[in-house]
Design an enzyme around this catalytic site. Structure first.
Site, PDB file in Angstrom:
ATOM      1  N   HIS A   4     -37.176  -7.066 -37.990  1.00 55.98           N
ATOM      2  CA  HIS A   4     -37.230  -5.146 -37.454  1.00 55.98           C
ATOM      3  C   HIS A   4     -37.638  -5.192 -36.270  1.00 55.98           C
ATOM      4  O   HIS A   4     -38.276  -5.772 -35.690  1.00 55.98           O
ATOM      5  CB  HIS A   4     -38.751  -4.380 -38.073  1.00 55.98           C
ATOM      6  CG  HIS A   4     -37.826  -4.170 -39.662  1.00 55.98           C
ATOM      7  ND1 HIS A   4     -39.238  -3.790 -40.653  1.00 55.98           N
ATOM      8  CD2 HIS A   4     -37.158  -5.009 -40.444  1.00 55.98           C
ATOM      9  CE1 HIS A   4     -38.570  -4.077 -41.991  1.00 55.98           C
ATOM     10  NE2 HIS A   4     -36.952  -4.549 -42.382  1.00 55.98           N
ATOM     11  N   GLU A  38     -32.632   8.224 -31.007  1.00 54.34           N
ATOM     12  CA  GLU A  38     -34.721   8.511 -31.270  1.00 54.34           C
ATOM     13  C   GLU A  38     -35.541   9.111 -30.455  1.00 54.34           C
ATOM     14  O   GLU A  38     -36.738   9.000 -30.727  1.00 54.34           O
ATOM     15  CB  GLU A  38     -34.828   6.926 -30.776  1.00 54.34           C
ATOM     16  CG  GLU A  38     -34.173   5.485 -30.780  1.00 54.34           C
ATOM     17  CD  GLU A  38     -33.848   5.396 -33.588  1.00 54.34           C
ATOM     18  OE1 GLU A  38     -35.430   6.215 -33.444  1.00 54.34           O
ATOM     19  OE2 GLU A  38     -32.708   4.573 -33.477  1.00 54.34           O
ATOM     20  N   ASP A  52     -36.536   1.417 -43.594  1.00 55.77           N
ATOM     21  CA  ASP A  52     -36.473   0.304 -43.621  1.00 55.77           C
ATOM     22  C   ASP A  52     -35.080  -0.157 -44.509  1.00 55.77           C
ATOM     23  O   ASP A  52     -34.383  -0.901 -44.065  1.00 55.77           O
ATOM     24  CB  ASP A  52     -37.764  -0.468 -44.179  1.00 55.77           C
ATOM     25  CG  ASP A  52     -38.908  -0.888 -43.380  1.00 55.77           C
ATOM     26  OD1 ASP A  52     -38.440  -0.111 -41.959  1.00 55.77           O
ATOM     27  OD2 ASP A  52     -40.125  -1.797 -43.721  1.00 55.77           O
ATOM     28  N   ASP A  77     -37.903  -1.903 -33.012  1.00 52.07           N
ATOM     29  CA  ASP A  77     -39.254  -1.082 -33.190  1.00 52.07           C
ATOM     30  C   ASP A  77     -40.731  -1.603 -32.954  1.00 52.07           C
ATOM     31  O   ASP A  77     -41.910  -0.592 -33.037  1.00 52.07           O
ATOM     32  CB  ASP A  77     -39.108  -0.159 -34.827  1.00 52.07           C
ATOM     33  CG  ASP A  77     -39.528  -0.728 -36.097  1.00 52.07           C
ATOM     34  OD1 ASP A  77     -40.046  -1.791 -36.406  1.00 52.07           O
ATOM     35  OD2 ASP A  77     -39.048   0.830 -36.701  1.00 52.07           O
ATOM     36  N   ASP A  94     -31.679  -4.794 -42.888  1.00 49.83           N
ATOM     37  CA  ASP A  94     -32.666  -4.415 -42.827  1.00 49.83           C
ATOM     38  C   ASP A  94     -32.069  -2.504 -41.901  1.00 49.83           C
ATOM     39  O   ASP A  94     -32.480  -3.150 -40.842  1.00 49.83           O
ATOM     40  CB  ASP A  94     -34.130  -4.259 -42.798  1.00 49.83           C
ATOM     41  CG  ASP A  94     -34.521  -5.757 -43.987  1.00 49.83           C
ATOM     42  OD1 ASP A  94     -34.067  -4.972 -44.235  1.00 49.83           O
ATOM     43  OD2 ASP A  94     -35.787  -5.191 -43.816  1.00 49.83           O
ATOM     44  N   ASN A 148     -44.677   0.929 -32.587  1.00 46.64           N
ATOM     45  CA  ASN A 148     -44.376   1.589 -33.015  1.00 46.64           C
ATOM     46  C   ASN A 148     -44.430   2.865 -33.172  1.00 46.64           C
ATOM     47  O   ASN A 148     -44.263   3.170 -34.102  1.00 46.64           O
ATOM     48  CB  ASN A 148     -44.341   0.611 -34.890  1.00 46.64           C
ATOM     49  CG  ASN A 148     -43.725   0.997 -35.681  1.00 46.64           C
ATOM     50  OD1 ASN A 148     -43.458   2.517 -36.376  1.00 46.64           O
ATOM     51  ND2 ASN A 148     -42.786   0.374 -36.253  1.00 46.64           N
ATOM     52  N   HIS A 175     -42.847   4.673 -36.866  1.00 47.36           N
ATOM     53  CA  HIS A 175     -41.344   4.621 -36.509  1.00 47.36           C
ATOM     54  C   HIS A 175     -41.203   3.983 -37.937  1.00 47.36           C
ATOM     55  O   HIS A 175     -40.133   5.315 -38.445  1.00 47.36           O
ATOM     56  CB  HIS A 175     -40.757   3.623 -35.532  1.00 47.36           C
ATOM     57  CG  HIS A 175     -39.109   4.090 -35.445  1.00 47.36           C
ATOM     58  ND1 HIS A 175     -38.947   3.039 -35.923  1.00 47.36           N
ATOM     59  CD2 HIS A 175     -38.792   5.299 -34.782  1.00 47.36           C
ATOM     60  CE1 HIS A 175     -37.465   3.868 -35.390  1.00 47.36           C
ATOM     61  NE2 HIS A 175     -37.010   4.612 -34.840  1.00 47.36           N
ATOM     62  N   CYS A 176     -41.637   3.441 -38.574  1.00 49.94           N
ATOM     63  CA  CYS A 176     -40.862   2.707 -40.063  1.00 49.94           C
ATOM     64  C   CYS A 176     -41.795   3.300 -41.135  1.00 49.94           C
ATOM     65  O   CYS A 176     -41.038   3.997 -42.093  1.00 49.94           O
ATOM     66  CB  CYS A 176     -42.054   1.534 -40.445  1.00 49.94           C
ATOM     67  SG  CYS A 176     -41.450   0.451 -38.875  1.00 49.94           S
TER      68      CYS A 176
END
Length: 341
Positions: A221, A9, A99, A223, A171, A280, A325-326
Site C-alpha cells: 500500500h 485525491e 484496499d 498511502d 490492492d 495516511n 485514507h484506508c
C-alpha cells in the site's frame, strides 16, 4: 441514490464510504507473506481464528463513527459497510474499504487481492455496489481466477516479492489518482506486474498507470509513502522515496515535501503497519485534511502550507491496519477548482 465520480485525491469530498471495525480478525496468511509485510514483533498474531483485542475493536468502531459524523457535518454523504461474520468466513474486517475497491471517474473497480483472507471482503460492500450500479456507475469485477495463488515469488529490485505473476494481483491502496487520466502506484508484496496490466485494461486507454520507484522492502500500500494534498503539492516518505527520481514522471513539477519522521508508539500496538501510517491522511477539500490528533508535527507542517488540519483520534483504527485514507473510499469528489488567493 449514490453517485460515483472521483478522479483525484484532493477535490472536495461529497460522498464516501467509511469502514466499520465490527468483528475484526487478524488475517491468517501464508507465513512468508506475513514476514514480508508485517512488523516482526506481531508475526505470531496472524493465525486462524484470532480476533483483534475487543477493547481495540470497540474503540476503533467509535473512532470510525466519529469520522462518519464529522464528514456528514461537512456536507458529505456517508455510506457504511454491512456487518459480516468474519470469524466464520476466515476474513479480516471491513474497516479499510480503500484496499479492495478503486474508484476512478464513474468506474468502481474490484481489486483481485493477493491475500486469501480478504477475497470475501466485498460481501460487506455488495449491496452498496449494486446500488452504485443502478445509479449509473460502471462496476468492474476483478474477473481473474482466484483459485490460482500467486505465491511462487518473483524478482524485484529489492530481492523477491512474496507474490509472483501466476495470476494478476493488486490492492487498490497501492494506487493514487492524480487526475482524470493519471494513476500512480507501486509494485509490492500484494501488487504484481500482471496485476498492473490487469488494472490498465480495466481502466482503459484513456487512463495512464505509472509505477513509481519506491524503496520499501516491505511494500504493501502506497498511502503511507505518498500523499497528494492538492494539485501540484504532495507529502512523501523520505525513507522510501527519492524525489529526484520522480522528476520525469507525472509528479514532475510538483512540490514534494518530506513528511516529518513519526514518533515511536506502542499503545495501542501497530499490529499491521509502521509508524509511517501517520501519513495516511484524508484530504476533505482544498483546505481541510484529516490527521491523527496526536501527530502535532504533521499538523504544524500542513498548517505551514496553508492547509487546515482536522485532528481526530484514530489510533485504534490504526492498530487494525490503516488510517483515514484506508478507512474511507471516495465515491464522489467535486472537480471544481479552488478559488485563487
Amino acid at each position: 441514490m449514490a453517485v460515483v465520480g472521483a478522479c483525484d485525491e484532493w477535490s472536495p469530498l461529497r460522498e464516501s464510504v467509511v469502514g466499520i471495525a465490527y468483528g475484526a480478525m487478524f488475517p491468517a496468511e501464508d507465513r512468508g507473506m506475513v514476514e514480508a509485510t508485517m512488523p516482526r514483533e506481531h508475526w505470531d498474531e496472524f493465525r486462524p481464528g484470532h480476533p483483534f483485542p475487543p477493547w481495540i475493536v470497540e474503540a476503533a468502531e467509535q473512532e470510525l463513527q466519529t469520522l462518519a459524523e464529522l464528514l456528514e457535518g461537512m456536507g458529505c454523504v456517508v455510506h457504511r459497510p454491512h456487518r459480516v461474520p468474519w470469524s466464520e468466513l476466515g476474513g479480516y474486517c471491513a474497516a479499510m474499504p480503500r484496499d479492495a475497491l478503486l474508484v476512478m471517474g464513474d468506474r468502481v473497480v474490484e481489486a483481485p487481492m493477493a491475500w486469501r483472507s480478504r477475497r470475501r471482503e466485498l460481501l460487506a460492500y455488495r449491496p452498496l455496489l449494486q446500488q452504485l450500479r443502478r445509479s449509473g456507475a460502471r462496476w468492474l469485477r476483478s474477473e481473474v481466477d482466484l483459485r490460482v495463488d500467486p505465491l511462487d515469488g518473483g524478482p524485484s529490485s529489492l530481492g523477491r516479492w512474496a507474490i509472483g505473476d501466476a495470476r494478476p494481483a493488486w490492492d487498490a491502496a497501492d494506487f493514487l489518482r492524480l487526475g482524470p487520466d493519471t494513476v500512480v502506484g507501486q509494485l509490492s508484496h500484494v501488487t504484481n506486474r500482471s496485476g498492473v496490466a490487469h488494472l490498465r485494461a480495466r481502466l482503459g486507454a484513456g487512463v495512464s498507470v505509472y509505477l513509481l520507484p519506491v524503496r520499501d522492502p516491505h511494500a504493501m500500500h502506497i498511502d503511507a509513502t505518498l500523499c497528494p494534498l492538492r494539485e501540484g503539492l504532495a507529502l512523501y516518505n523520505p525513507e522510501r522515496i527519492d524525489p529526484a527520481l520522480l522528476a520525469d514522471g507525472p509528479l514532475g513539477g510538483w512540490e514534494l515535501v518530506p513528511a516529518p519522521f513519526p514518533d515511536a508508539r506502542d499503545d495501542p500496538p501497530l499490529y499491521m503497519t509502521s509508524p509511517w501510517v501517520s501519513m495516511n491522511l484524508l484530504v476533505v477539500d482544498h483546505q481541510h485534511v484529516l490527521v491523527e490528533a496526536r501527530d502535532e508535527k504533521l499538523q504544524a507542517l500542513l498548517d505551514s502550507y496553508g492547509m487546515t488540519p482536522l485532528p481526530l483520534p484514530f489510533r485504534n483504527v490504526q492498530a487494525l491496519g490503516g488510517s483515514f485514507h484506508c478507512a474511507t473510499l471516495d465515491l464522489r469528489r467535486d472537480r471544481r477548482r479552488a478559488p485563487l488567493g
